[in-house]
Motif scaffolding. Structure first.
Motif, short mmCIF file in Angstrom:
data_model
loop_
_atom_site.label_atom_id
_atom_site.label_comp_id
_atom_site.label_asym_id
_atom_site.label_seq_id
_atom_site.Cartn_x
_atom_site.Cartn_y
_atom_site.Cartn_z
N ARG A 103 0.33 -1.20 -6.34
CA ARG A 103 1.46 -2.39 -5.70
C ARG A 103 1.72 -2.06 -4.37
O ARG A 103 1.72 -2.81 -3.54
N ASP A 104 1.77 -0.75 -4.04
CA ASP A 104 2.03 -0.35 -2.60
C ASP A 104 0.98 -0.73 -1.69
O ASP A 104 1.31 -1.19 -0.56
N VAL A 105 0.05 -0.39 -2.13
CA VAL A 105 -1.22 -0.60 -1.26
C VAL A 105 -1.63 -1.98 -1.13
O VAL A 105 -1.91 -2.43 0.01
N HIS A 106 -1.37 -2.63 -2.04
CA HIS A 106 -1.56 -4.28 -2.37
C HIS A 106 -0.56 -4.91 -1.44
O HIS A 106 -0.94 -5.82 -0.54
N LEU A 162 -2.64 -8.12 6.78
CA LEU A 162 -3.22 -9.48 6.95
C LEU A 162 -2.59 -10.47 7.41
O LEU A 162 -2.99 -11.27 8.20
N GLU A 163 -1.54 -10.72 6.92
CA GLU A 163 -0.44 -11.77 7.59
C GLU A 163 -0.01 -11.75 8.83
O GLU A 163 -0.05 -12.51 9.72
N ASP A 164 0.00 -10.32 9.21
CA ASP A 164 0.41 -10.02 10.57
C ASP A 164 -0.59 -9.80 11.52
O ASP A 164 -0.52 -9.43 12.79
N SER A 165 -1.87 -9.88 11.03
CA SER A 165 -3.04 -9.37 11.96
C SER A 165 -2.92 -8.08 12.48
O SER A 165 -3.20 -7.83 13.65
N ARG A 166 -2.56 -7.01 11.68
CA ARG A 166 -2.16 -5.78 12.20
C ARG A 166 -3.14 -4.93 11.26
O ARG A 166 -2.82 -4.31 10.39
N TYR A 167 -4.25 -4.80 12.20
CA TYR A 167 -5.44 -3.94 11.56
C TYR A 167 -5.39 -2.52 12.23
O TYR A 167 -5.48 -2.41 13.53
N HIS A 168 -5.81 -1.62 11.45
CA HIS A 168 -5.86 -0.43 11.81
C HIS A 168 -7.21 -0.20 12.59
O HIS A 168 -7.39 0.36 13.85
N TYR A 169 -8.38 -0.70 11.82
CA TYR A 169 -9.69 -0.93 12.70
C TYR A 169 -10.02 -2.70 12.47
O TYR A 169 -9.69 -3.07 11.73
N SER A 170 -10.70 -2.75 13.53
CA SER A 170 -10.87 -4.24 13.84
C SER A 170 -11.90 -4.67 12.86
O SER A 170 -12.85 -3.88 12.50
N LEU A 186 -14.23 -3.10 4.05
CA LEU A 186 -13.64 -3.98 5.32
C LEU A 186 -12.03 -3.90 5.01
O LEU A 186 -11.33 -3.63 6.03
N LEU A 187 -11.52 -3.97 3.87
CA LEU A 187 -10.31 -3.92 3.41
C LEU A 187 -9.60 -2.27 3.67
O LEU A 187 -8.51 -2.27 4.09
N ALA A 188 -10.48 -1.35 3.29
CA ALA A 188 -10.02 0.10 3.44
C ALA A 188 -9.88 0.06 5.05
O ALA A 188 -8.99 0.91 5.57
N GLY A 189 -10.83 -0.47 6.00
CA GLY A 189 -10.73 -0.14 7.52
C GLY A 189 -9.37 -0.84 7.90
O GLY A 189 -8.86 -0.38 8.88
N ILE A 190 -9.28 -1.98 7.31
CA ILE A 190 -7.97 -2.61 7.98
C ILE A 190 -6.73 -1.83 7.63
O ILE A 190 -5.78 -1.91 8.57
N MET A 191 -6.69 -1.14 6.53
CA MET A 191 -5.45 -0.28 6.32
C MET A 191 -5.69 1.19 6.79
O MET A 191 -4.75 1.86 6.68
N GLY A 192 -6.59 1.52 7.46
CA GLY A 192 -6.84 2.79 8.09
C GLY A 192 -7.33 3.81 7.26
O GLY A 192 -7.00 5.19 7.56
N MET A 193 -8.05 3.67 6.13
CA MET A 193 -8.07 4.77 5.11
C MET A 193 -9.39 5.40 5.76
O MET A 193 -10.53 4.82 5.95
N PRO A 194 -9.35 7.03 5.67
CA PRO A 194 -10.58 7.68 6.03
C PRO A 194 -11.66 7.36 5.26
O PRO A 194 -11.86 6.82 3.92
#
Length: 280
Positions: free
Chosen positions: A165-168, A175-183, A68-76
């Motif tokens: 820390r960069d990924v964190h 999450l704060e901005d509701s800016r998700y790569h994948y829903s 779920l978290l990886a999808g939010i960040m758009g990780m392959p």
């Protein structure tokens, strides 16, 4: 995570929230973590080892939370397993209300096979679209109807921290901005999730032997008379392979039912926000 002697987690008789490394040789315990609520109308976390009938875990497995978290960040796909390894990440899930279940028949189409779906066959033109709307005109493979156990109106509070820390920080900002790569979704892609109440919490040692969260590490839990707990075997960690991925560790998702709280070894309990949790 393998079974260990509990004393391995408590060097010098205690814990310090100032340490970025784990109190065990491989477990990561952070100074602070991100917390957020996630909910959906329905959720489904398919249990391993079942094909036709598809029962669901009540608590999302750790691998599902990582996905779920990886999808939010758009990780392959299959690229993030090291990021969520036990020595570089900490995750806890608090079921704010255990959901009830509903059995639902769902018709699915195989989309993994090569050329399974052909929306515009080469021998047809777009002007013949009416014929293309029939299933046989664009799907090679038969549809299949399966029985799914769906969770109704689940609400979870997820706490997560990453050693990178960069990924964190990127995850927190998204999450704060509701800016998700994948829903975000709870299990099935159709179970679109709503994320709210994002906050950053300090992590402090807790003087308690019961917690609000579930536990992914069975060695943390100390069963107690009068408290009903349930355990569900699930994948814990994965690694990428040449052909995709493989599970490197299994353990029990353990949680208390009713109004009970989960009894655990006090040395593994932490205070995060309004909750008492155990990390894994």
């Amino acid at each position: 995570m393998t079974q260990q002697d509990i004393t391995d987690h408590v060097p010098d008789g205690g814990k310090s929230s100032d340490d970025q490394s784990s109190t065990s040789g491989s477990q990561f315990v952070p100074n602070s973590c991100i917390g957020f609520d996630v909910t959906a109308d329905f959720a489904h976390f398919r249990k391993v080892g079942n094909n036709s009938a598809k029962p669901s875990y009540r608590i999302p497995p750790r691998t599902t939370v990582a996905g779920l978290l990886a999808g939010i960040m758009g990780m392959p796909r299959d690229s993030y397993y090291d990021l969520f390894s036990p020595d570089s990440s900490a995750i806890a899930v608090v079921p704010k209300e255990l959901p009830h279940t509903y059995t639902m028949g769902i018709t699915t189409v195989n989309t993994k096979a090569d050329d399974a779906i052909q929306y515009l066959p080469h021998e047809r033109s777009w002007q013949q679209g009416a014929e293309m709307l029939t299933p046989k005109s664009y799907v090679k493979y038969d549809r299949q109807r399966d029985t799914y156990e769906m969770l109704v109106d689940p609400i979870y509070r997820i706490y997560v921290a990453l050693d990178d820390r960069d990924v964190h920080d990127e995850l927190r900002e998204r999450l704060e901005d509701s800016r998700y790569h994948y829903s975000p979704a709870l299990g099935l892609s159709e179970c679109i999730a709503d994320i709210r109440n994002v906050d950053v919490h300090s992590v402090e040692s807790a003087s308690t032997d019961v917690v609000d969260s579930a536990a992914y590490d069975a060695s943390t839990v100390i069963p107690r008379p009068g408290i009903t707990i349930k355990r569900e075997r699930a994948p814990l960690y994965m690694e990428a392979t040449d052909n995709g991925r493989k599970t490197t560790a299994f353990d029990n998702i353990t949680y208390a039912t009713g109004d009970d709280r989960l009894p655990v070894n006090e040395s593994r309990a932490y205070t995060v926000g309004e909750h008492r949790i155990v990390f894994c």
